[in-house]
Each structure stands twice: as C-alpha cells, then as structure tokens.
Design an enzyme around this catalytic site. Structure first.
Site, mmCIF file in Angstrom:
data_model
loop_
_atom_site.group_PDB
_atom_site.id
_atom_site.type_symbol
_atom_site.label_atom_id
_atom_site.label_comp_id
_atom_site.label_asym_id
_atom_site.label_seq_id
_atom_site.Cartn_x
_atom_site.Cartn_y
_atom_site.Cartn_z
ATOM 1 N N GLY A 34 0.819 -1.197 0.000
ATOM 2 C CA GLY A 34 0.000 0.000 0.000
ATOM 3 C C GLY A 34 0.855 1.251 0.000
ATOM 4 O O GLY A 34 2.089 1.196 0.112
ATOM 5 N N THR A 36 1.196 3.742 2.201
ATOM 6 C CA THR A 36 1.943 4.046 3.423
ATOM 7 C C THR A 36 3.107 3.086 3.590
ATOM 8 O O THR A 36 4.216 3.475 3.968
ATOM 9 C CB THR A 36 1.022 3.987 4.650
ATOM 10 O OG1 THR A 36 -0.181 4.714 4.376
ATOM 11 C CG2 THR A 36 1.697 4.590 5.872
ATOM 12 N N LYS A 102 -8.138 -4.446 6.556
ATOM 13 C CA LYS A 102 -7.076 -4.357 5.564
ATOM 14 C C LYS A 102 -7.535 -5.031 4.276
ATOM 15 O O LYS A 102 -8.498 -5.778 4.283
ATOM 16 C CB LYS A 102 -5.789 -5.021 6.080
ATOM 17 C CG LYS A 102 -5.104 -4.221 7.172
ATOM 18 C CD LYS A 102 -3.823 -4.876 7.681
ATOM 19 C CE LYS A 102 -2.850 -5.248 6.596
ATOM 20 N NZ LYS A 102 -2.463 -4.099 5.725
ATOM 21 N N GLU A 111 -0.819 -10.584 3.447
ATOM 22 C CA GLU A 111 -0.590 -9.696 4.584
ATOM 23 C C GLU A 111 -0.928 -10.390 5.899
ATOM 24 O O GLU A 111 -0.200 -10.261 6.890
ATOM 25 C CB GLU A 111 -1.431 -8.426 4.432
ATOM 26 C CG GLU A 111 -0.915 -7.486 3.355
ATOM 27 C CD GLU A 111 -1.836 -6.315 3.108
ATOM 28 O OE1 GLU A 111 -1.343 -5.272 2.640
ATOM 29 O OE2 GLU A 111 -3.054 -6.429 3.357
#
EC number: 5.3.1.6
Length: 262
Positions: A34, A36, A102, A111
């Site tokens: 992602g 960030t 998420k 993840e």
C-alpha cells in the site's frame, strides 16, 4: 521532508519514518503493501544504503517485492525466512482495540499470513484511518473464482444474522475486468457501514465455502503509529497499554523522494 507532498502523504511518511525505529540489524522484516507501506520500504532502503543496515525482507505482494528489490533490500520467500521479527504494514481502518480492516490494495491474504508469522506487527497510518466503529471502509473478502456468485449469495444470507448496518456486496474490478489477487483469486467488497462484533463476522465469513480469507485483522496488531503532517506521531502500544505523542526526527535530505512516483 519534501514540500511537494500533500498533508496526508506527509502524515504517511512520518508514520513510516517512526516505524523503522523498530527494525534492527539482522532482522527478518515483513514488508506491507500500500501507499503508506511504500514509504516504509523507502525509509528502510535509505537505511540499507546509508547506514549499512542488514535486513531480510518478506514482501506481502508482488509490487512490494519489486519495489524493495529495486531499492536494494534483500527479499526472500516466507518459506525461506520461516519466522519474522517484525512486520510493518498499513491499514484501511483501525479502532481503539487495534482491530484492523485491511485489503484495500488486494493483498490481504499474504498480509495476514505474514503478520501472523511475526513476533510483532506495527501498523502505520494517517489520522483518517482511526475510527470509533469499523465498517465505513468496505470489508474485503478474498474468494476463489469457481462459483464466486454462489459464494456471494451465501455471504449475503450470512449477513442477515450479523450485527451490521449494510449488506451490499460488490465484485472488485480492475478497469473493465475482475481484479485478481497475487493468488489469482477475486475480491468481494462488503459494504457493511458498521460492524460491532469483528470476531463473529470474521468467523462466519471464513466458514463459507469459497471464502479464502477476510480483511479483519484481530489480535494481530501490537502497535499503531498515526503520523501527522507537522512531524508528530501518536504511538499506541496495546501490549504496554500506552499512548504517546512523539515528534519524529525527519531526515531533511531529499534522497528518499527520488524514487517516488508509484
């Protein structure tokens, strides 16, 4: 910090810069997916280049692996690493219990596997991701392509008995085609609007045939770092029961921004 960044990107960068303080020489590090998390990868790469940091990364998606490798971070498969010291990743929503939604980037399965295989999970966010009650962000559910419409119908029936406000489900698209995960699966986005019992929702969804995994991360996150555009960060550590407001030492060099563009 680059003056060209908007306030949200500055906040993401600050949270990422603070998060890499958890990484030490010789560690095996889970690399999230992602926008960030991409800042975190760049921060780590700068430490590898400038400080001689020796780490081994395990990426949660193909695109993270490609970014990390291109910046000089050693990346291996989780089967080779076996267990990780820390994983640093973003989130689409989190509440006061550090329960997360998420999967906005479509990498929720890898993840969750990587986070579960880590001694510590550090989540990096901006202030917009903190919510009182989860559910405004659509909950991603990864499903196999075979019979996916039947799976969707089963999910719709299951939602009737759950404490949620919305029950609309959409198939995630990539332009005019179905979005495909790294495993070749599809993603159904559940527009729940509000969900009170994450544990129940997660359990019910994962019992449905065809569902691979859902985007609720429960009892996995240890620390959430919420960056701000002014260089400050709120660090919530659920294990220590602490919430601290810190000023992050931001590297004023522009070297980290030279690869920004993806």
């Amino acid at each position: 910090m680059s003056a060209d960044l908007n306030p949200i990107e500055k906040a993401k960068y600050v949270s990422a810069r603070r998060a890499v303080d958890y990484v030490e020489d010789g560690m095996r590090v889970g690399l999230g997916t992602g926008s960030t998390a991409a800042w975190m990868v760049r921060c780590l790469a700068e430490m590898v280049r400038n400080d001689g940091l020796n780490i081994t990364g395990v990426a949660t998606s193909t695109r993270t692996a490609e970014l990390a490798t291109s910046l000089g971070i050693k990346v291996v498969d989780l089967n080779e690493a076996k267990w990780l010291d820390v994983t640093i990743d973003g989130a689409d929503e989190f509440d006061d219990n550090l329960t997360l939604i998420k999967g906005g980037g479509g990498a929720l399965l890898q993840e969750k596997i990587v986070a579960t295989a880590s001694d510590k999970m550090v989540v990096i966010t901006d202030p917009t991701k903190h919510v009182k009650t989860l559910g405004a962000f659509p909950l991603p559910v990864e499903v196999i392509p075979f019979g996916w419409q039947t799976t969707q119908s089963l999910i719709e029936k299951a939602l009737v008995d759950l404490d949620v406000d919305g029950r609309n489900i959409t198939l995630r698209l990539n332009q005019d085609a179905s979005f495909r995960t790294d495993e070749g699966n599809l993603i159904l986005d559940l527009h729940l609007e509000r969900l009170e019992d994450a544990q129940q929702v997660s359990h019910v969804l994962n019992q449905i045939p065809g569902v691979v995994e859902n985007g609720l991360f429960i009892n996995l996150c240890d620390v959430v770092i919420v960056g701000a555009a002014d260089g400050s960060a709120i660090v919530r550590d659920i294990n220590n029961g602490t919430v601290t407001n810190e000023q992050v030492a931001v590297n004023e060099s522009d070297s980290i921004f030279t690869d920004v563009g993806g």
